[in-house]
Design an enzyme around this catalytic site. Structure first.
Site, PDB file in Angstrom:
ATOM      1  N   ASP A   1      -4.363 -22.939 -13.070  1.00 12.79           N
ATOM      2  CA  ASP A   1      -3.111 -22.250 -12.734  1.00 12.79           C
ATOM      3  C   ASP A   1      -1.944 -23.235 -12.587  1.00 12.79           C
ATOM      4  OD1 ASP A   1      -4.716 -19.944 -12.502  1.00 12.79           O
ATOM      5  OD2 ASP A   1      -5.034 -20.301 -10.376  1.00 12.79           O
TER       6      ASP A   1
ATOM      7  N   GLU B   1      -2.497 -10.274 -15.005  1.00  6.48           N
ATOM      8  CA  GLU B   1      -2.137 -11.248 -13.981  1.00  6.48           C
ATOM      9  C   GLU B   1      -1.481 -12.468 -14.629  1.00  6.48           C
ATOM     10  OE1 GLU B   1      -5.736 -12.212 -11.938  1.00  6.48           O
ATOM     11  OE2 GLU B   1      -6.638 -13.259 -13.626  1.00  6.48           O
TER      12      GLU B   1
END
Length: 322
Positions: free
Chosen positions: A33, A208
């Site tokens: 991420d 997401e």
């Protein structure tokens, strides 16, 4: 003399081993991420998921080092988080970073796997250089929280400052889908009177890791579909829609709304680059460089950072590896 030569040889090997661990090529750095890359002076910084928020830096976008300092001290975090996320243990997710008002604003996620009880917070710093006397992260507290499964899950923030100087945040994961809202450029929090609008996904579907950018007359919303965090079994891929309004509606190339399951596929698994995801944009020297993570099929599915170039053809983005 022979013993001394052996000692010298072993010492050289040790130095080489330490050097390899301290400096690594982009494709060797383990990270998940990654945030939008920020440049402070002559140094580039990426923040990523980890205990205390992991920081990685480079002077050339190729050779990277992991900073000895995390944003928050490991196993220590702001007290307010426990009120909103009682199970939180200090493992922050999916940060994003933006420079505004003469400071770096770092947005971060607090949650637990598969839970909708989550929160996004923000901290500021005048510099990203841990060796600077001005280096100090100041936590500003809560930006947004979620509790029920119908909510926009308060993780994966992505921050954009558009050409008009307005600040936008998109965020969310599964559950209520992806939300978008304008932020106050002074406080870094949600602007007074603004409501969060759904721009993609919903119905607990697999949306997401959003990222909002602006190019020409359009805003482009990148979102991940599929599943992350499963190594070589991860099924992440990146889709996109565009709109002339940062709050949508975002439509794909055939005109289908991302709220209705649309999304033009931009990047999927290719060779060793399994499950690519989590777009961040760095505009550097006339090029659009996109940071993503992927699961390395040549290294037991470890999560690593990759840079790809983004070009536009007929108003739509395309990613290509160097």
């Amino acid at each position: 003399m022979i013993i001394h030569k052996h000692i010298k040889y072993l010492f050289i090997l040790l130095l080489l081993h330490l050097s390899h661990n301290l400096v690594a090529q982009m494709g060797e750095i383990e990270s998940h991420d990654p945030s939008t890359i920020q440049k402070d002076g002559n140094t580039y910084w990426i923040f990523s998921t980890g205990n205390g928020i992991k920081a990685t830096y480079s002077s050339d976008l190729e050779n990277w080092k992991i900073s000895a300092k995390t944003v928050f001290q490991k196993d220590s975090f702001p007290n307010w988080i426990k009120e909103y996320v009682p199970k939180f243990q200090g493992h922050f997710w999916a940060p994003d970073c933006i420079f505004m008002n003469g400071k770096y604003y770092l947005y971060y996620s607090c949650s637990s796997f598969g839970a909708s009880q989550s929160a996004i917070g923000v901290a500021t710093n005048q510099t990203l250089d841990p060796n600077s006397p001005q280096y100090k992260w100041t936590d500003l507290g809560l930006v947004v929280a979620s509790k029920e499964r119908k909510d926009f899950n308060a993780i994966d923030p992505s921050i954009l400052k558009d050409k008009q100087g307005k600040i936008w945040m998109t965020y969310g994961s599964f559950f209520g889908g992806i939300g978008a809202v304008e932020l106050d450029s002074a406080s870094g929090k949600i602007k007074s009177g603004e409501s969060i609008k759904k721009v993609a996904g919903g119905r607990e579907s697999d949306w997401e890791a959003s990222c909002l950018i602006q190019e020409g007359e359009y805003y482009y919303l990148f979102v991940n579909n599929g599943l992350c965090c499963k190594g070589l079994n991860s099924t992440y891929y990146i889709v996109c829609g565009r709109s002339k309004n940062p709050l949508g509606p975002f439509l794909d190339q055939i005109g289908k709304d991302l709220n209705a399951g649309g999304g033009t596929i931009i990047l999927r698994t290719e060779g060793k680059f399994q499950g690519p995801g989590h777009v961040g944009l760095l505009r550097e020297k006339g090029k659009n460089m996109v940071s993503i993570h992927y699961y390395d099929a040549d290294d037991q599915g470890k999560s690593k950072i990759n840079l790809v170039e983004m070009i536009f053809k007929k108003g739509w983005p395309y990613f290509r590896r160097k």
